[in-house]
Design an enzyme around this catalytic site. Structure first.
Site, PDB file in Angstrom:
ATOM      1  N   ARG A  92      69.178  62.440  34.024  1.00 44.30           N
ATOM      2  CA  ARG A  92      69.327  63.815  34.501  1.00 44.30           C
ATOM      3  C   ARG A  92      70.491  64.454  33.763  1.00 44.30           C
ATOM      4  O   ARG A  92      71.600  63.939  33.771  1.00 44.30           O
ATOM      5  CB  ARG A  92      69.621  63.795  36.006  1.00 44.30           C
ATOM      6  CG  ARG A  92      69.596  65.168  36.650  1.00 44.30           C
ATOM      7  CD  ARG A  92      70.144  65.104  38.066  1.00 44.30           C
ATOM      8  NE  ARG A  92      69.271  64.303  38.918  1.00 44.30           N
ATOM      9  CZ  ARG A  92      68.424  64.814  39.814  1.00 44.30           C
ATOM     10  NH1 ARG A  92      68.345  66.113  39.973  1.00 44.30           N
ATOM     11  NH2 ARG A  92      67.687  64.027  40.559  1.00 44.30           N
ATOM     12  N   ARG A  98      65.165  68.516  39.869  1.00 46.71           N
ATOM     13  CA  ARG A  98      64.478  67.244  40.056  1.00 46.71           C
ATOM     14  C   ARG A  98      63.060  67.268  39.481  1.00 46.71           C
ATOM     15  O   ARG A  98      62.604  66.298  38.882  1.00 46.71           O
ATOM     16  CB  ARG A  98      64.448  66.868  41.535  1.00 46.71           C
ATOM     17  CG  ARG A  98      64.115  65.403  41.715  1.00 46.71           C
ATOM     18  CD  ARG A  98      64.125  65.014  43.151  1.00 46.71           C
ATOM     19  NE  ARG A  98      63.118  65.782  43.879  1.00 46.71           N
ATOM     20  CZ  ARG A  98      62.723  65.529  45.108  1.00 46.71           C
ATOM     21  NH1 ARG A  98      63.280  64.538  45.758  1.00 46.71           N
ATOM     22  NH2 ARG A  98      61.815  66.251  45.707  1.00 46.71           N
ATOM     23  N   ASN A 131      65.685  55.241  35.608  1.00 49.22           N
ATOM     24  CA  ASN A 131      65.613  56.093  36.811  1.00 49.22           C
ATOM     25  C   ASN A 131      64.875  57.400  36.594  1.00 49.22           C
ATOM     26  O   ASN A 131      64.872  57.903  35.491  1.00 49.22           O
ATOM     27  CB  ASN A 131      67.039  56.386  37.281  1.00 49.22           C
ATOM     28  CG  ASN A 131      67.603  55.177  37.973  1.00 49.22           C
ATOM     29  OD1 ASN A 131      66.934  54.555  38.769  1.00 49.22           O
ATOM     30  ND2 ASN A 131      68.843  54.829  37.643  1.00 49.22           N
ATOM     31  N   ASP A 159      71.166  46.789  43.715  1.00 52.10           N
ATOM     32  CA  ASP A 159      71.609  47.249  45.037  1.00 52.10           C
ATOM     33  C   ASP A 159      71.778  46.047  45.974  1.00 52.10           C
ATOM     34  O   ASP A 159      72.747  45.960  46.725  1.00 52.10           O
ATOM     35  CB  ASP A 159      70.581  48.238  45.594  1.00 52.10           C
ATOM     36  CG  ASP A 159      70.267  49.321  44.583  1.00 52.10           C
ATOM     37  OD1 ASP A 159      71.122  50.174  44.353  1.00 52.10           O
ATOM     38  OD2 ASP A 159      69.174  49.269  43.974  1.00 52.10           O
ATOM     39  N   HIS A 187      65.815  53.450  45.176  1.00 46.85           N
ATOM     40  CA  HIS A 187      67.034  53.211  44.390  1.00 46.85           C
ATOM     41  C   HIS A 187      67.717  54.561  44.171  1.00 46.85           C
ATOM     42  O   HIS A 187      67.594  55.194  43.131  1.00 46.85           O
ATOM     43  CB  HIS A 187      66.712  52.557  43.043  1.00 46.85           C
ATOM     44  CG  HIS A 187      67.917  52.484  42.148  1.00 46.85           C
ATOM     45  ND1 HIS A 187      68.973  51.650  42.398  1.00 46.85           N
ATOM     46  CD2 HIS A 187      68.246  53.166  41.036  1.00 46.85           C
ATOM     47  CE1 HIS A 187      69.903  51.830  41.467  1.00 46.85           C
ATOM     48  NE2 HIS A 187      69.484  52.744  40.629  1.00 46.85           N
TER      49      HIS A 187
HETATM   50  P1  NDP Z   1      71.301  52.866  29.872  1.00 47.12           P
HETATM   51  O1  NDP Z   1      70.831  51.707  29.097  1.00 47.12           O
HETATM   52  O2  NDP Z   1      72.680  52.860  30.431  1.00 47.12           O
HETATM   53  O3  NDP Z   1      70.302  53.178  31.077  1.00 47.12           O
HETATM   54  C1  NDP Z   1      68.914  53.182  30.907  1.00 47.12           C
HETATM   55  C2  NDP Z   1      68.237  53.575  32.187  1.00 47.12           C
HETATM   56  O4  NDP Z   1      68.506  52.635  33.194  1.00 47.12           O
HETATM   57  C3  NDP Z   1      68.684  54.940  32.742  1.00 47.12           C
HETATM   58  O5  NDP Z   1      67.540  55.629  33.197  1.00 47.12           O
HETATM   59  C4  NDP Z   1      69.576  54.549  33.871  1.00 47.12           C
HETATM   60  O6  NDP Z   1      69.532  55.519  34.902  1.00 47.12           O
HETATM   61  C5  NDP Z   1      68.890  53.324  34.359  1.00 47.12           C
HETATM   62  N1  NDP Z   1      69.654  52.516  35.308  1.00 47.12           N
HETATM   63  C6  NDP Z   1      69.126  51.842  36.335  1.00 47.12           C
HETATM   64  N2  NDP Z   1      70.034  51.212  37.015  1.00 47.12           N
HETATM   65  C7  NDP Z   1      71.180  51.481  36.456  1.00 47.12           C
HETATM   66  C8  NDP Z   1      72.497  51.130  36.725  1.00 47.12           C
HETATM   67  N3  NDP Z   1      72.824  50.388  37.736  1.00 47.12           N
HETATM   68  N4  NDP Z   1      73.445  51.560  35.906  1.00 47.12           N
HETATM   69  C9  NDP Z   1      73.129  52.322  34.890  1.00 47.12           C
HETATM   70  N5  NDP Z   1      71.906  52.693  34.591  1.00 47.12           N
HETATM   71  C10 NDP Z   1      70.945  52.294  35.369  1.00 47.12           C
HETATM   72  O7  NDP Z   1      71.120  54.201  29.054  1.00 47.12           O
HETATM   73  P2  NDP Z   1      71.414  54.501  27.541  1.00 47.12           P
HETATM   74  O8  NDP Z   1      71.404  55.989  27.446  1.00 47.12           O
HETATM   75  O9  NDP Z   1      72.539  53.695  27.004  1.00 47.12           O
HETATM   76  O10 NDP Z   1      70.129  53.947  26.835  1.00 47.12           O
HETATM   77  C11 NDP Z   1      68.853  54.428  27.062  1.00 47.12           C
HETATM   78  C12 NDP Z   1      68.048  54.134  25.818  1.00 47.12           C
HETATM   79  O11 NDP Z   1      66.710  54.405  26.130  1.00 47.12           O
HETATM   80  C13 NDP Z   1      68.439  54.996  24.626  1.00 47.12           C
HETATM   81  O12 NDP Z   1      68.619  54.140  23.510  1.00 47.12           O
HETATM   82  C14 NDP Z   1      67.196  55.890  24.426  1.00 47.12           C
HETATM   83  O13 NDP Z   1      66.944  56.129  23.053  1.00 47.12           O
HETATM   84  C15 NDP Z   1      66.128  55.009  25.019  1.00 47.12           C
HETATM   85  N6  NDP Z   1      64.898  55.638  25.450  1.00 47.12           N
HETATM   86  C16 NDP Z   1      63.768  54.998  25.060  1.00 47.12           C
HETATM   87  C17 NDP Z   1      62.563  55.443  25.421  1.00 47.12           C
HETATM   88  C18 NDP Z   1      61.378  54.688  24.942  1.00 47.12           C
HETATM   89  O14 NDP Z   1      61.512  53.530  24.609  1.00 47.12           O
HETATM   90  N7  NDP Z   1      60.203  55.301  24.901  1.00 47.12           N
HETATM   91  C19 NDP Z   1      62.400  56.652  26.221  1.00 47.12           C
HETATM   92  C20 NDP Z   1      63.642  57.233  26.637  1.00 47.12           C
HETATM   93  C21 NDP Z   1      64.861  56.732  26.255  1.00 47.12           C
HETATM   94  P3  NDP Z   1      70.649  56.665  35.044  1.00 47.12           P
HETATM   95  O15 NDP Z   1      70.364  57.624  33.945  1.00 47.12           O
HETATM   96  O16 NDP Z   1      70.367  57.216  36.399  1.00 47.12           O
HETATM   97  O17 NDP Z   1      71.968  55.978  34.919  1.00 47.12           O
END
Ligand code: NDP
Length: 328
Positions: A92, A98, A131, A159, A187
């Site tokens: 987000r 949302r 998420n 959690d 979550h």
């Molecule tokens: P993270 O690896 O930190 O997080 C990835 C996801 O996990 C987010 O949606 C995050 O939610 C979620 N999440 C779930 N539980 C937790 C937690 N306890 N703490 C933190 N995150 C949690 O994000 P990055 O931005 O470092 O990496 C995301 C990667 O995904 C990037 O490299 C991007 O390019 C890639 N990506 C790949 C896609 C694909 O393969 N098609 C599509 C979209 C993105 P929250 O945002 O709420 O923290």
């Protein structure tokens, strides 16, 4: 020797991916006898960064790691996969509504569900971490009609582990002394960590604590808002603990949960505990024979009922919102 298991990780170049991949490759996801083939999915602009992570994985010379392939295309990434860890999601951004968030994630999880349906192995198991995880799992599941619905799960284990740790600290016991803790619902901040059924050295968690004010004003909000507290302290969101929870969830799914205990997992509701059928909600769950089963027959008092219902209501609203968008 065992046959290699194919594991697909999306968002592989992200923070959680970085904390997760080395543990998978070292044998902690499936056990120390099981060789692993990794398939990494990233968006095109992050493929190069994923290549860097792959170089480091190679440099660990993990005996169990049979191959690493990197893709920017879901069909290829999920081809033949046994375990799919859907980590990449659209976070987000400021000012995002949302509905926009759900729509952006629909653009990710719908094609991934379709790719899993078309090309994954027959025994595929899916864990959604990205998420809003529960509803993203619902979207992927809706587009994989040939895969049994129960194979789509959402991560509630972080959690669960957070709640275990907070309760152990309060009671000055080891986490090993606590059994049967449950986090119910979504979550999100509405989740409900339940210590009424938890067992701690011959009594219940609630009786051992014997402090309703702590339960309401400290424990529940601390567990539910832990993610935000970590962002505030670390300047980045929790990654290692999220990766650890993903490992725990899949390890238990494949190998079974210990006798006399249960864990929390986001699984499709069969209507148990008044949770509308089909919602991917967190329940007390055991894994037997490679399948999650919802623990039945727990008595839910009024205090818990209210909180479970509130979190489940939020899940219903998310489902309605993605239904309006034609995503489920
Ligand atoms: P993270 O690896 O930190 O997080 C990835 C996801 O996990 C987010 O949606 C995050 O939610 C979620 N999440 C779930 N539980 C937790 C937690 N306890 N703490 C933190 N995150 C949690 O994000 P990055 O931005 O470092 O990496 C995301 C990667 O995904 C990037 O490299 C991007 O390019 C890639 N990506 C790949 C896609 C694909 O393969 N098609 C599509 C979209 C993105 P929250 O945002 O709420 O923290």
């Amino acid at each position: 020797a065992q046959q290699p298991v194919t594991v697909t990780v999306t968002g592989a170049a992200g923070q959680i991916g970085y904390a997760l991949l080395f543990r998978i490759a070292s044998g902690q996801l499936l056990g120390s006898d099981t060789p692993v083939r990794l398939r990494l999915l990233e968006i095109p602009q992050a493929v190069h960064a994923a290549e860097g992570t792959a170089m480091e994985l190679e440099d660990c010379a993990f005996p169990l790691l049979r191959s690493i392939d990197i893709f920017d295309n879901a069909s290829e990434a999920f081809s033949g996969t046994n375990i799919a860890l859907l980590v990449g999601a659209r976070p987000r951004s400021q000012g995002m509504e949302r509905a926009d968030l759900l729509e952006a994630n629909g653009g990710i999880f719908k094609p991934q569900g379709e790719a899993i349906n078309a090309g994954a192995a027959d025994d595929v198991r899916v864990l959604v971490v990205g998420n809003p995880a529960n509803t993203n799992a619902l979207i992927a599941q809706a587009h994989a009609p040939d895969v049994p619905a129960e194979r789509f799960t959402a991560m509630m284990r972080l959690d669960h582990n957070r709640a275990l740790a907070q309760l152990a600290k309060k009671l000055n016991v080891s986490v090993n002394d606590i059994r049967k803790l449950t986090v119910w619902g979504n979550h999100s901040a509405s989740q409900y960590p339940d210590i009424f059924h938890a067992e701690v050295n011959g009594t219940t968690g609630a009786k051992a604590v014997d402090d309703q004010a702590w339960l309401e004003n400290d424990f529940i909000p601390t567990v539910a808002k832990r993610g935000a507290a970590i962002i505030e302290a670390r300047g980045a969101s929790s990654a290692a603990s999220a990766a650890n929870a993903a490992i725990d969830h899949v390890y238990d799914w494949v190998n079974g949960t210990p006798e006399g205990d249960w864990v929390s997992a986001g699984v499709p509701s069969d209507g148990s505990y008044g949770v509308p059928e089909g919602l991917i909600s967190s329940f007390p769950a055991v894994s037997r024979g490679g399948r999650w089963e919802i623990v039945q027959g727990l008595e839910i008092d009024e205090f818990s009922r209210e909180r479970i219902d509130a979190s489940v209501r939020e899940l219903s609203e998310e489902r309605e919102a993605v239904a309006k968008l034609g995503l489920v």
